[in-house]
Enzyme design. Structure first.
Site, PDB file in Angstrom:
ATOM      1  N   GLY A   1      10.698  -5.920   7.682  1.00 20.83           N
ATOM      2  CA  GLY A   1      10.903  -6.054   9.132  1.00 20.83           C
ATOM      3  C   GLY A   1      10.627  -7.496   9.525  1.00 20.83           C
ATOM      4  O   GLY A   1      10.722  -8.416   8.703  1.00 20.83           O
ATOM      5  N   ARG A   2      10.254  -7.673  10.787  1.00 23.53           N
ATOM      6  CA  ARG A   2      10.047  -9.035  11.305  1.00 23.53           C
ATOM      7  C   ARG A   2       8.970  -9.771  10.517  1.00 23.53           C
ATOM      8  O   ARG A   2       9.140 -10.935  10.148  1.00 23.53           O
ATOM      9  CB  ARG A   2       9.633  -8.967  12.781  1.00 23.53           C
ATOM     10  N   ILE A   3       7.838  -9.094  10.241  1.00 26.85           N
ATOM     11  CA  ILE A   3       6.722  -9.782   9.569  1.00 26.85           C
ATOM     12  C   ILE A   3       7.072 -10.036   8.099  1.00 26.85           C
ATOM     13  O   ILE A   3       6.830 -11.107   7.565  1.00 26.85           O
ATOM     14  CB  ILE A   3       5.410  -8.975   9.716  1.00 26.85           C
TER      15      ILE A   3
ATOM     16  N   ALA B   1      -0.575  -3.995   6.062  1.00 27.22           N
ATOM     17  CA  ALA B   1       0.174  -3.071   6.920  1.00 27.22           C
ATOM     18  C   ALA B   1      -0.758  -2.053   7.585  1.00 27.22           C
ATOM     19  O   ALA B   1      -1.159  -2.228   8.741  1.00 27.22           O
ATOM     20  CB  ALA B   1       1.262  -2.398   6.111  1.00 27.22           C
ATOM     21  N   ARG B   2      -1.113  -1.018   6.875  1.00 25.47           N
ATOM     22  CA  ARG B   2      -2.016   0.018   7.388  1.00 25.47           C
ATOM     23  C   ARG B   2      -2.731   0.663   6.217  1.00 25.47           C
ATOM     24  O   ARG B   2      -2.158   0.775   5.122  1.00 25.47           O
ATOM     25  CB  ARG B   2      -1.230   1.131   8.111  1.00 25.47           C
TER      26      ARG B   2
ATOM     27  N   GLU C   1     -10.718   3.171   7.425  1.00 31.46           N
ATOM     28  CA  GLU C   1     -11.465   2.025   7.940  1.00 31.46           C
ATOM     29  C   GLU C   1     -12.130   2.371   9.272  1.00 31.46           C
ATOM     30  O   GLU C   1     -11.600   3.210  10.011  1.00 31.46           O
ATOM     31  CB  GLU C   1     -10.534   0.803   8.094  1.00 31.46           C
TER      32      GLU C   1
ATOM     33  N   HIS D   1      -9.276  -6.084   8.907  1.00 32.34           N
ATOM     34  CA  HIS D   1      -8.114  -5.827   9.783  1.00 32.34           C
ATOM     35  C   HIS D   1      -7.954  -6.930  10.846  1.00 32.34           C
ATOM     36  O   HIS D   1      -8.013  -6.661  12.054  1.00 32.34           O
ATOM     37  CB  HIS D   1      -8.251  -4.446  10.447  1.00 32.34           C
ATOM     38  N   ILE D   2      -7.748  -8.155  10.353  1.00 38.52           N
ATOM     39  CA  ILE D   2      -7.682  -9.300  11.271  1.00 38.52           C
ATOM     40  C   ILE D   2      -6.375 -10.082  11.165  1.00 38.52           C
ATOM     41  O   ILE D   2      -6.286 -11.220  11.628  1.00 38.52           O
ATOM     42  CB  ILE D   2      -8.860 -10.282  11.024  1.00 38.52           C
TER      43      ILE D   2
HETATM   44  C1  GLV Z   1      -2.407  -4.381  13.986  1.00 38.81           C
HETATM   45  O1  GLV Z   1      -2.653  -3.853  12.942  1.00 38.81           O
HETATM   46  C2  GLV Z   1      -1.250  -4.063  14.775  1.00 38.81           C
HETATM   47  O2  GLV Z   1      -0.568  -3.069  14.493  1.00 38.81           O
HETATM   48  O3  GLV Z   1      -0.980  -4.803  15.728  1.00 38.81           O
END
Ligand code: GLV
Length: 339
Positions: A165-167, A248-249, A278, A296-297
């Site tokens: 995707g975008r990222i 991601a997650r 987490e 998660h930063i």
């Molecule tokens: C962070 O994990 C977000 O989904 O923005």
């Protein structure tokens, strides 16, 4: 009776800001709506969240608060759920749509910042930065060594982006243009040829990506379909010299299987910004030297976190039909509820 005393001040909608957020961003809401904030940044259990949502028309959330059918049924006045996160697996969007509740997330504003972090985490993992810093800080450094903390190269290596995707695309651009990497990617839907060409990235099957990549970076959204997308079988396909980075997650990688693979050196190293369950982290990951762990930063630069929060407020004000953006939430996920 004085007729003017009968004129009612229009009732201001109520909005709950579920986490502590930049005061000046909250002030944009305070101008127009009655706001309840969470200045102590407490994590409210679900019954507490539901209690605080009584009588509220909107809620400002992050990626953590669970918005499901039970909450919607218990909060019939709710009209808008606006998140400052891009990932929205914590929100049941179909249930919100069925209940006529507008949902928005915060895409785009965090793309480049998150890609910077993903790339940095991949580099820190490949070049053993955290591990060598721990060594230095603990006073173990006695002399320079020929193969001391020798890691793997990033430049010229094969970058495997899982989720384009975008990222994912922003990470591939960094790798190809900045570091002369060869980029391969796997995505459920292949990118248009012109976009692939512009990025210099080749679409491959998931197994080929895992076999070929020197550095795998995961950027897929979490869903039931992506749960444990990378587990023991997938890790077994990777090169013993390869690294795995997950921004991601939690839940996309099977953390227990990853800890075993790292322990047995079946892959070289991992960089993790997200975890199953987490903020609790699998204890085996905590004790391994060859994993870089961050809380998660990935989107956390100050300008970007501010932009994300402001975008959630833009969406809230629009969804509640306030101000110039009334009725046009810029990044609604289910704009159809507004008719
Ligand atoms: C962070 O994990 C977000 O989904 O923005």
């Amino acid at each position: 009776m004085n007729p003017s005393s009968e004129r009612r001040t229009p009732i201001r909608p109520g909005v709950l800001v579920a986490r502590a957020v930049f005061p000046d961003v909250v002030a944009r809401l305070v101008e127009h709506v009655d706001v309840e904030t969470n200045d102590n940044d407490e994590i409210w259990p679900q019954p507490e969240l539901i209690r605080r949502l009584q009588g509220k028309a909107g809620v400002f959330v992050t990626g953590g608060e669970k918005i499901d059918a039970a909450l919607l049924a218990a909060c019939p006045g709710l009209r808008a759920v606006c998140s400052m996160a891009v990932g929205y697996n914590n929100i049941d969007v179909p249930a919100c749509t069925a209940a006529g509740v507008l949902v928005s997330n915060a895409p785009d504003v965090l793309t480049e910042t998150t890609a910077d972090f993903g790339f940095a985490l991949m580099m820190a993992t490949a070049r053993r930065i955290s591990e060598s810093e721990r060594f230095l800080r603990s006073g173990q450094w006695r002399h320079w060594g020929v193969d001391m903390f020798a890691g793997s190269d990033v430049h010229g290596a094969t970058l495997g982006v899982l989720g384009m995707g975008r990222i994912g695309q922003a990470i591939a651009r960094r790798g190809v243009l900045g570091f002369g990497m060869k980029a391969i990617y796997h995505n459920r839907s292949r990118l248009p040829e012109a976009v692939e060409h512009g990025l210099g990235a080749r679409h491959v099957g998931k197994e080929e990506l895992l076999r070929e990549a020197d550095h795998v970076v995961i950027v897929v959204p979490y869903s039931a379909a992506s749960h444990h997308l990378v587990g023991a079988a997938e890790l077994a396909l990777m090169k013993p010299t390869a690294t795995l980075t997950n921004i991601a997650r939690g839940g996309i990688v099977d953390d227990a299987a990853l800890a075993r693979a790292l322990q047995e050196r079946r892959i070289a190293a991992a960089g993790l910004d997200v975890f199953e369950g987490e903020p609790v982290v699998h204890p085996d990951l905590l004790s391994l030297p060859n994993v870089v762990l961050t809380p998660h930063i990935a989107s956390s630069s100050l300008p970007t976190r501010r932009a994300m929060a402001n975008l959630a407020v833009d969406n809230l004000l629009a969804a509640l039909r306030i101000g110039q953006q009334a009725g046009r939430p810029p990044t609604a996920l289910n704009p159809e509820v507004l008719g």
